[in-house]
Design an enzyme around this catalytic site. Structure first.
Site, mmCIF file in Angstrom:
data_model
loop_
_atom_site.group_PDB
_atom_site.id
_atom_site.type_symbol
_atom_site.label_atom_id
_atom_site.label_comp_id
_atom_site.label_asym_id
_atom_site.label_seq_id
_atom_site.Cartn_x
_atom_site.Cartn_y
_atom_site.Cartn_z
ATOM 1 N N LYS A 76 0.860 -1.174 0.000
ATOM 2 C CA LYS A 76 0.000 0.000 0.000
ATOM 3 C C LYS A 76 0.898 1.226 0.000
ATOM 4 O O LYS A 76 1.928 1.250 0.704
ATOM 5 C CB LYS A 76 -0.895 -0.036 1.252
ATOM 6 C CG LYS A 76 -1.890 1.093 1.360
ATOM 7 C CD LYS A 76 -2.759 0.937 2.604
ATOM 8 C CE LYS A 76 -3.818 2.021 2.726
ATOM 9 N NZ LYS A 76 -4.690 1.829 3.921
ATOM 10 N N SER A 151 -9.606 1.948 2.992
ATOM 11 C CA SER A 151 -8.725 2.684 2.125
ATOM 12 C C SER A 151 -7.713 1.806 1.381
ATOM 13 O O SER A 151 -7.099 2.266 0.425
ATOM 14 C CB SER A 151 -7.958 3.739 2.932
ATOM 15 O OG SER A 151 -7.136 3.117 3.895
ATOM 16 N N SER A 175 -9.858 -0.420 7.188
ATOM 17 C CA SER A 175 -9.291 -0.327 5.836
ATOM 18 C C SER A 175 -8.603 -1.566 5.296
ATOM 19 O O SER A 175 -8.239 -1.593 4.125
ATOM 20 C CB SER A 175 -8.319 0.839 5.760
ATOM 21 O OG SER A 175 -9.043 2.028 5.595
HETATM 22 N N1 GLN Z 1 -13.069 4.442 6.491
HETATM 23 C C1 GLN Z 1 -12.419 4.794 7.705
HETATM 24 C C2 GLN Z 1 -11.934 6.220 7.627
HETATM 25 O O1 GLN Z 1 -12.141 6.815 6.646
HETATM 26 C C3 GLN Z 1 -11.296 3.862 7.998
HETATM 27 C C4 GLN Z 1 -10.106 4.120 7.168
HETATM 28 C C5 GLN Z 1 -8.942 3.293 7.587
HETATM 29 O O2 GLN Z 1 -9.084 2.265 8.239
HETATM 30 N N2 GLN Z 1 -7.775 3.763 7.223
HETATM 31 O O3 GLN Z 1 -11.365 6.741 8.536
#
Ligand code: GLN
Length: 484
Positions: A76, A151, A175
């Site tokens: 990532k 994400s 995410s």
């Molecule tokens: N969707 C959540 C956020 O926007 C989690 C994102 C994540 O786990 N990085 O914060």
């Protein structure tokens, strides 16, 4: 080769059926052929990959190899990679070339893995659909009209599309698990502190945790073993020894107590998803598990608490991108204030700016007690909920997401609707626990994931349960049409 898991590829390499160079060339060609439709990579690194593959083949020829030598991985784009762009999905870091490797990257390198590139992601890991990436959205290989989740959507889409067998991700509020669910693969968010955060660009430091995405629990076990461990450069790194996660994979599930939180099966859960999850629970019963009901009474407070704490930490972490020390710098600034404000306004996208504003507001004098402090108190209650639930069960199971993948653009103008995609995942980060999502069905051709949550450091138990499930079922083997 592209249909094989890491474990299968390892056997092929060991048997001399193919070399790491052949495998690497085949996957690079596949990325080139298919990623135009998905946009799952921000950067592909063929030269570095082929050099690593040759080194792995040479090491193997000398008899120096481990379980992961010569096997492919992508990171990532939140993990710093020396000499390779590390953008975090943001224009702010579009020209940032990291001067060092993140611990996770260095560990997988040292294990002999071959990095094929850096995967697309929501900007600064803020999002649940991959639509906030400055590099454009990622598409879900099961249906290119659908989002892959976020994400870590690039990692999940690439693994689901068989562009490569595994990738790293990070999980602050879901995410890893949510995109794994939406793309029909397996993803593990480890216990907070299990995997070093050093060199992982910070979003919300008390919640962030790196982990593997792969098609099987067995592959996640292989990867976690190499990623985990104490790191003196991460002050929250856990000292607990790293077990051999593969050793316990085959153990039977007789007598395993699985708790179903009644709050995770109520209003808001799509009926088709509920059916697939219930069928999966039945499969666990057939495998010997005892299913009990548990309660997480503060479950409905997880989203509001998370969406105060995460933006607060983000507003602090992202203060460093000022166009001076880090990040994009605007053209011809008039003075210092103009330099700061214009660099940040140009470098950050809308969702990141929204989070910074929310976090700065919630931390400001006069509001701190009402928001941040309150959210921290709720965090403690959520932690207690899980502690009590685990007095009655060994694992908690439920849906990973309230529905299957939605269409691109469907929730783009409604941030709160998007935040609700995390309703079953964020509590786990607030409590610092490990959790895994594995594929258990589909609705209208879009995958459904089951989430297993464990007590702290029970990763081996999660992996064992999911592996036994995967030995008995084939959801993890199904490939999206066009990517088989
Ligand atoms: N969707 C959540 C956020 O926007 C989690 C994102 C994540 O786990 N990085 O914060």
């Amino acid at each position: 080769m592209h249909t094989q898991t890491l474990a299968e590829l390892a056997r092929g390499l060991a048997a001399g059926a193919f070399s790491s160079r052949e495998l690497t060339e085949a996957l690079l060609a596949r990325i080139q052929a298919h990623d135009g439709a998905l946009n799952s990579f921000i950067t592909v690194t063929p030269e570095r990959a082929l050099a690593q593959a040759d080194a792995a083949d040479a090491a193997r020829a000398r008899g120096e190899y481990g379980a992961l030598t010569g096997l492919p991985i992508a990171h990532k784009d939140i993990f710093c990679t020396q000499g390779v762009k590390t953008s975090c999905g943001s224009k702010m870091l579009d020209r940032f070339v990291a001067p060092y490797d993140a611990t996770v990257v260095a560990k997988l390198d040292a294990a002999g893995m071959v990095m094929l590139g850096k995967t697309n992601m929501d900007e600064f890991a803020m999002g649940s659909s991959n639509e906030s990436s400055w590099y454009g959205p990622v598409r879900n290989p099961w249906d290119v009209r659908a989002v892959p989740g976020g994400s870590s959507g690039g990692s999940a889409a690439a693994v689901a599309a068989r562009l490569l067998p595994a990738a790293t991700g990070t999980d602050t509020g879901g995410s890893i698990r949510q995109p794994a669910a939406l793309c029909g693969i397996t993803g593990l968010k480890p216990t907070y502190g299990r995997v070093s955060r050093w060199g992982m660009i910070a979003y919300a430091s008390s919640l962030d945790q790196g982990g593997p995405l792969a098609r099987t629990a067995e592959d996640c076990a292989l990867l976690l073993g190499a990623m985990a461990g104490f790191d003196a450069r991460d002050s929250t790194s856990a000292g607990a020894p790293v077990p051999d996660y593969r050793a316990g994979l085959e153990a039977g599930l007789d007598g395993l107590r699985i708790g179903l939180p009644k709050e995770y099966f109520g209003a808001g859960l799509d009926a088709g998803v509920a059916r697939a999850v219930e069928a999966a629970i039945d499969e666990y019963r057939r495998l010997g598990a005892d299913v009990v009901e548990v309660s997480l009474p503060n479950a409905q407070l997880a989203i509001p608490a998370y969406y105060v704490i995460a933006p607060c930490e983000a507003s602090s972490n992202l203060a460093r991108y000022d166009g001076v020390r880090f990040g994009h710098r605007c053209e011809a600034p008039r003075d210092l204030v103009d330099l700061y404000t214009r660099s940040r306004a140009e470098g950050f996208g809308a969702e990141v700016q929204r989070r910074i504003l929310v976090g700065t507001y919630a931390l400001s004098a006069g509001y701190y007690d009402a928001y941040y402090l309150k959210a921290q108190q709720i965090r403690r209650l959520i932690h207690e909920d899980f502690r009590r639930a685990f007095e009655h069960c060994d694992l908690i199971a439920g849906p990973t997401t309230p529905d299957v993948a939605f269409d691109l653009g469907e929730k783009a103008d409604d941030p709160v609707a998007l935040y609700l995609a995390d309703i079953y995942t964020v509590a786990v980060n607030l409590a610092g626990l490990p959790a895994l999502s594995h594929p258990v069905g589909d609705k209208g051709g879009r995958p459904v994931g089951l989430q297993l949550i464990g007590p702290a450091f029970a990763e081996a138990r999660l992996l064992n349960a999911a592996h036994r499930f995967q030995l008995a079922t084939d959801w993890h083997r199904r490939a999206p049409q066009g990517f088989a």
